[in-house]
Design an enzyme around this catalytic site. Structure first.
Site, PDB file in Angstrom:
ATOM      1  CB  VAL A 156      -0.972   0.004   1.204  1.00 46.00           C
ATOM      2  CG1 VAL A 156      -1.790   1.286   1.254  1.00 46.00           C
ATOM      3  CG2 VAL A 156      -1.894  -1.214   1.147  1.00 46.00           C
ATOM      4  CB  CYS A 157       4.093   2.020   1.675  1.00 41.09           C
ATOM      5  SG  CYS A 157       3.715   1.379   3.322  1.00 41.09           S
ATOM      6  N   PRO A 158       3.685   2.323  -1.474  1.00 37.17           N
ATOM      7  CG  PRO A 158       4.242   0.647  -3.012  1.00 37.17           C
ATOM      8  CD  PRO A 158       3.971   0.888  -1.562  1.00 37.17           C
TER       9      PRO A 158
END
Length: 187
Positions: A46-48
């Protein structure tokens, strides 16, 4: 316990920024608006998506006199490796703060000690170094850069015009509310 009005603690940490390693300290944050954007880990899922969306809107944050600081408990070396390996992360032009000890994550109240990483936390910090808005989400729930920018703009408006408040979904140019002064402080 609310973090609204809490002054951020003193810190000194390494960052990966503009293809270089730098040291960022609390004093670098003071004097302008700042967003601290905590995320669980480099090389994740999810972070990117969040960081790419934030990178795509970075100029709008800069136009609002706001620096964005992404923060994870990874090292600055991991940030560089992720930047070199990921097309999405290559778009980042804001400082990527390294917090391997979790000191910043603890100060902002987002450190998950059991998992060893920070939860997703977005913090808007005013030029005096005080938190004026924040949101914390579980690691599996992504955030919206557009909503974070809208909240920043609302915080800036309220700071400039202290007798006005911003209703739900307010954006610059919309009508604001002027509360009854006899009720202020009683709500």
């Amino acid at each position: 316990m609310s973090l609204i009005g809490k002054e951020i603690g003193a810190f000194s940490t390494k960052a990966y920024h503009e293809d270089d390693f730098k040291t960022i300290v609390k004093n670098d944050v003071l004097g302008h608006w700042a967003v601290f954007f905590f995320y669980p880990a480099d090389f994740s899922f999810v972070c990117p998506t969040e960081l790419k969306e934030l990178a795509d809107r970075y100029e709008e944050f800069k136009e609002a006199d706001c620096e964005v600081y992404s923060v994870s408990c990874d090292t600055h070396f991991a940030h560089k490796a992720w930047h070199d390996a990921s097309e999405a992360i290559k778009a980042i032009r804001f400082p990527m703060l390294a917090d391997p000890s979790g000191k910043l994550a603890k100060d902002f109240g987002v450190m998950d000690e059991d998992k060893g990483f920070a939860e997703r936390g977005s913090f808007i910090v005013n030029p005096q170094g005080k938190i004026c808005a924040y949101e914390v989400s579980a690691a599996n729930v992504g955030r919206s850069a557009a909503e974070l920018l809208r909240k920043l703009q609302a915080c800036q408006f309220v700071a400039k015009y202290g007798d006005r408040v911003c209703p739900a979904a307010w954006t610059p140019g919309d009508d604001t509310l002027k509360p009854d002064p006899t009720l202020v402080g009683k709500l």
